[in-house]
Scaffold this active site. Structure first.
Site, PDB file in Angstrom:
ATOM      1  N   GLU A 105      31.281  50.735  49.113  1.00 42.55           N
ATOM      2  CA  GLU A 105      32.742  50.842  49.159  1.00 42.55           C
ATOM      3  C   GLU A 105      33.344  50.072  47.988  1.00 42.55           C
ATOM      4  OE1 GLU A 105      34.425  50.082  53.098  1.00 42.55           O
ATOM      5  OE2 GLU A 105      36.192  49.209  52.153  1.00 42.55           O
ATOM      6  N   ASP A 107      37.304  48.983  46.813  1.00 38.26           N
ATOM      7  CA  ASP A 107      38.674  49.032  47.340  1.00 38.26           C
ATOM      8  C   ASP A 107      39.733  48.505  46.408  1.00 38.26           C
ATOM      9  OD1 ASP A 107      37.754  49.283  50.166  1.00 38.26           O
ATOM     10  OD2 ASP A 107      37.108  47.224  49.845  1.00 38.26           O
ATOM     11  N   GLU A 109      43.300  47.228  47.685  1.00 33.34           N
ATOM     12  CA  GLU A 109      44.112  47.017  48.886  1.00 33.34           C
ATOM     13  C   GLU A 109      45.337  46.204  48.484  1.00 33.34           C
ATOM     14  OE1 GLU A 109      41.301  47.296  52.682  1.00 33.34           O
ATOM     15  OE2 GLU A 109      41.393  45.271  51.862  1.00 33.34           O
ATOM     16  N   HIS A 122      44.225  43.068  46.446  1.00 33.58           N
ATOM     17  CA  HIS A 122      42.943  42.589  46.944  1.00 33.58           C
ATOM     18  C   HIS A 122      41.905  43.663  46.598  1.00 33.58           C
ATOM     19  CE1 HIS A 122      40.525  40.676  50.279  1.00 33.58           C
ATOM     20  NE2 HIS A 122      40.017  41.894  50.357  1.00 33.58           N
ATOM     21  N   THR A 123      40.788  43.271  45.979  1.00 32.47           N
ATOM     22  CA  THR A 123      39.730  44.254  45.722  1.00 32.47           C
ATOM     23  C   THR A 123      38.417  43.716  46.287  1.00 32.47           C
ATOM     24  OG1 THR A 123      39.173  43.366  43.533  1.00 32.47           O
ATOM     25  CG2 THR A 123      40.809  45.133  43.600  1.00 32.47           C
ATOM     26  N   ASN A 124      37.550  44.638  46.646  1.00 31.17           N
ATOM     27  CA  ASN A 124      36.239  44.233  47.146  1.00 31.17           C
ATOM     28  C   ASN A 124      35.235  45.315  46.766  1.00 31.17           C
ATOM     29  OD1 ASN A 124      34.245  42.769  48.454  1.00 31.17           O
ATOM     30  ND2 ASN A 124      35.182  42.877  50.482  1.00 31.17           N
ATOM     31  N   GLY A 205      48.151  34.756  54.487  1.00 30.82           N
ATOM     32  CA  GLY A 205      47.047  34.480  55.396  1.00 30.82           C
ATOM     33  C   GLY A 205      47.347  34.819  56.848  1.00 30.82           C
ATOM     34  N   ARG A 283      31.613  28.649  49.067  1.00 32.70           N
ATOM     35  CA  ARG A 283      31.098  29.809  49.763  1.00 32.70           C
ATOM     36  C   ARG A 283      29.748  30.270  49.194  1.00 32.70           C
ATOM     37  NH1 ARG A 283      34.639  35.307  49.817  1.00 32.70           N
ATOM     38  NH2 ARG A 283      33.344  36.493  51.262  1.00 32.70           N
TER      39      ARG A 283
END
Ligand SMILES: *[C@@H]1O[C@H](CO)[C@@H](O)[C@H](O)[C@H]1NC(C)=O
Ligand SMILES: *[C@@H]1O[C@H](CO)[C@@H](O)[C@H](O)[C@H]1NC(C)=O
Ligand SMILES: *[C@@H]1O[C@H](CO)[C@@H](O)[C@H](O)[C@H]1NC(C)=O
Ligand SMILES: *[C@@H]1O[C@H](CO)[C@@H](O)[C@H](O)[C@H]1NC(C)=O
Ligand SMILES: *[C@@H]1O[C@H](CO)[C@@H](O)[C@H](O)[C@H]1NC(C)=O
Length: 297
Positions: A105, A107, A109, A122-124, A205, A283
């Site tokens: 995927e 994206d 967004e 927002h991308t992923n 958020g 992270r």
């Protein structure tokens, strides 16, 4: 549907082809190329080249559609205008995705905001079912004031997300450098668009919720370009064909975006980035996200 298309060919000395329409207008453009799951919240222009997705009720908090065709590699894009004014809590999307558990995927967004406050993009990128590659950028224009062109350019070496011809994100195939690295080169993907209620996370958020008094929220998409190699999940012959097609290796430049675009991308990283998983040291460490090192240098 309300329209049936009948095509018949008659041979009378010369071959005469008839394309006849019964009970309505033949489907053209977007209604021909896409399936909608929410017809009551979807409006087309008469020529079929523009579609509006409406989010108008908390009980129907998703509106969306997806392409009938799936592709492996190509260039796919559309001109998009986002809901204006009080768009907090809304998420407008434009993305490619494959089906199945280990899906791929990519994206775009768009996270709405309170009146006067800017959208965040927002991308992923998911490969083999694994995402977690979020980036968020501020935009250098008002995406609600006019249409802008958002597109994916995807070949066997490189996936690039563009806005108005400016590279905003790149994902290189580093399979040959990093053993075990996964690149989306076997997953035929469809193109999807949607608008939904993302109140739980989208704006500040999740602190600012959707205001249904401002509904309908309308996302408009037009003038799609769908140039890719048609392939279908599970049909290995179609996948192999596309892996060897010109879409997989479009010329000498398939492995690079060139120096001018690299400069643009660096500028986006430097001046517009809001969140980048590559920089999130709490992270990930470098071994977990090997692609980060190779994508702007
Ligand atoms: C949403 O808008 C569409 C188009 O105007 C309308 O047909 C539909 O009834 C509306 N849905 C709701 C739940 O209000
Ligand atoms: C947004 O607000 C402005 C000013 O109140 C108004 O003129 C405009 O029509 C609104 N746009 C939409 C899409 O509702
Ligand atoms: C909304 O606006 C605030 C204030 O300008 C900003 O901090 C935030 O990043 C914007 N976008 C979202 C999705 O919260
Ligand atoms: C695809 O290309 C590879 C190497 O370029 C070649 O070995 C293979 O036979 C090709 N396959 C098809 C189906 O054309
Ligand atoms: C990175 O994190 C992974 C998973 O937590 C761990 O196995 C690995 O040893 C770490 N690598 C480095 C270089 O810290």
């Amino acid at each position: 549907m309300g329209s049936v298309r009948v095509t018949g060919c008659l041979a009378i000395a010369v071959l005469v082809c008839l394309s006849m329409v019964v009970g309505g207008v033949a489907q053209r453009g977007i209604p021909r190329d896409f399936n909608t799951w929410t017809p009551k919240q979807t409006r087309y222009s008469p020529d079929g080249r523009r579609v509006e997705l409406l989010l108008n009720d908390s009980r129907a908090a998703y509106t969306g559609m997806g392409s009938k065709q799936t592709w492996l590699f190509g260039g796919l894009g559309a001109w998009i205008k986002l809901p204006a004014n009080d768009s907090a809590g809304t998420v407008t999307t434009f993305y490619m995705a494959s089906t199945g558990p280990k899906h791929c995927e990519f994206d775009f967004e768009f996270l709405g905001n309170s009146s006067g406050q800017p959208y965040l993009l927002h991308t992923n990128i998911f490969v083999d079912g694994i995402g977690g590659r979020e980036q968020q950028i501020r935009l250098w224009f008002d995406p609600t004031a006019a249409f802008h062109y958002y597109n994916f350019q995807w070949n066997k070496d490189l996936l690039v997300l563009y806005i108005d011809n400016t590279a905003i994100r790149m994902f290189k195939n580093i399979e040959n450098i990093v053993p075990g690295f996964m690149y989306p080169n076997k997953c035929p993907m469809g193109l999807y668009l949607s608008i939904w209620d993302g109140s739980s996370w989208a704006t500040c958020g999740g602190r600012v919720k959707i205001n249904w008094n401002s509904a309908p929220f309308i996302a408009t998409y037009q003038l799609f370009r769908l140039r890719g190699c048609p392939a279908t999940m599970g049909d290995q012959a179609s996948i192999t064909k596309c892996q060897n097609s010109t879409y997989a290796a479009p010329g000498k430049s398939s492995q690079t975006i060139g120096t001018a675009r690299t400069r643009q991308l660096r500028n986006i990283r430097k001046n517009y980035i809001h969140y980048n998983y590559c920089d999130d040291k709490n992270r990930y460490n470098e071994t977990q996200v090997p692609e980060c090192k190779y994508n702007v240098l």
